[in-house]
Design an enzyme around this catalytic site. Sequence first.
Site, PDB file in Angstrom:
ATOM      1  N   CYS A 234       0.925  -1.488  -0.103  1.00  0.00           N
ATOM      2  CA  CYS A 234       0.270   0.173  -0.701  1.00  0.00           C
ATOM      3  C   CYS A 234       1.125   1.645   0.116  1.00  0.00           C
ATOM      4  CB  CYS A 234      -1.131   0.080   1.357  1.00  0.00           C
ATOM      5  SG  CYS A 234      -1.856   1.671   1.033  1.00  0.00           S
TER       6      CYS A 234
ATOM      7  N   LYS B 293       1.543  -9.444  -0.426  1.00  0.00           N
ATOM      8  CA  LYS B 293       2.014  -8.177  -1.867  1.00  0.00           C
ATOM      9  C   LYS B 293       2.761  -7.599  -1.519  1.00  0.00           C
ATOM     10  CE  LYS B 293      -0.938  -5.845  -4.466  1.00  0.00           C
ATOM     11  NZ  LYS B 293      -1.715  -4.177  -4.339  1.00  0.00           N
TER      12      LYS B 293
ATOM     13  N   ASN C 223       0.731  -8.447 -11.024  1.00  0.00           N
ATOM     14  CA  ASN C 223      -0.669  -7.154 -10.314  1.00  0.00           C
ATOM     15  C   ASN C 223       0.889  -6.264 -11.113  1.00  0.00           C
ATOM     16  OD1 ASN C 223      -0.770  -5.148  -7.619  1.00  0.00           O
ATOM     17  ND2 ASN C 223      -2.217  -6.077  -9.252  1.00  0.00           N
TER      18      ASN C 223
ATOM     19  N   ASP D 113      -1.443  -3.253 -13.784  1.00  0.00           N
ATOM     20  CA  ASP D 113      -2.067  -2.072 -15.352  1.00  0.00           C
ATOM     21  C   ASP D 113      -2.980  -3.498 -15.644  1.00  0.00           C
ATOM     22  OD1 ASP D 113      -0.597  -0.398 -15.291  1.00  0.00           O
ATOM     23  OD2 ASP D 113       1.221  -0.783 -16.670  1.00  0.00           O
TER      24      ASP D 113
ATOM     25  N   GLY E 280      -6.469  -5.326  -9.838  1.00  0.00           N
ATOM     26  CA  GLY E 280      -6.298  -3.940  -8.902  1.00  0.00           C
ATOM     27  C   GLY E 280      -7.884  -3.157  -8.992  1.00  0.00           C
ATOM     28  N   ARG E 281      -7.454  -1.552  -9.614  1.00  0.00           N
ATOM     29  CA  ARG E 281      -7.989  -0.785  -9.558  1.00  0.00           C
ATOM     30  C   ARG E 281      -9.113  -1.097 -10.984  1.00  0.00           C
ATOM     31  NH1 ARG E 281      -5.011   3.771 -10.811  1.00  0.00           N
ATOM     32  NH2 ARG E 281      -2.770   1.835 -11.490  1.00  0.00           N
TER      33      ARG E 281
END
Length: 182
Positions: free
Chosen positions: A26, A65, A126, A128, A150-151
């Site tokens: 994060c 992660k 993880n 793109d 993810g996003r």
Amino acid sequence: DADFMARAAERLCESRFFALDINMGCPAPKIVSGGDGSAMLKDLKNAEKVLRAVVKASSLPVTVKMRMGWDEHSICTLETGKMAQDCGVSAVTLHARTRQEMYAGHAHWDAIGELAAALDIPVVGNGDVTDALSAAALYEQTGCDLVMVGRAALGRPWVFRQIEAYLQDGTLLPDPPLRERM
């Protein structure tokens, strides 16, 4: 804090979880300001203490992660991945950017490939992965074991169905109609 994290792991194992994930990726300022998230990459000795303590305290698989490093001058991908594996972590997810990069630019998929080649535990790629074609490309280019979205799933939760269909039989599903999206 390794002791606090170990106690938390023990308590979480009493619940209905199937794994514990330590987030060393994060980049949010409010998280890193306390030394957490990707700030853990700046103190790998403490990160190792935390990982060892949580793995020892947990009856569940522990994953981590992480990012490639804090910035381009402190890349620690392989060192951190190998350390996590040595601590008994079950899998490593690499968001292939530094904390400094946040979510800008292109993810460095080559780092995922290097990590996947260096570790004996599963590596999750993880960064793109926005659709079925990018998920397939990440697998192909890196040899990673799994892909994390993810996003890209925010506002497009059907992306998982599209990725699954493409990986299973090459079908490119269209976005669902407006009524279903709503």
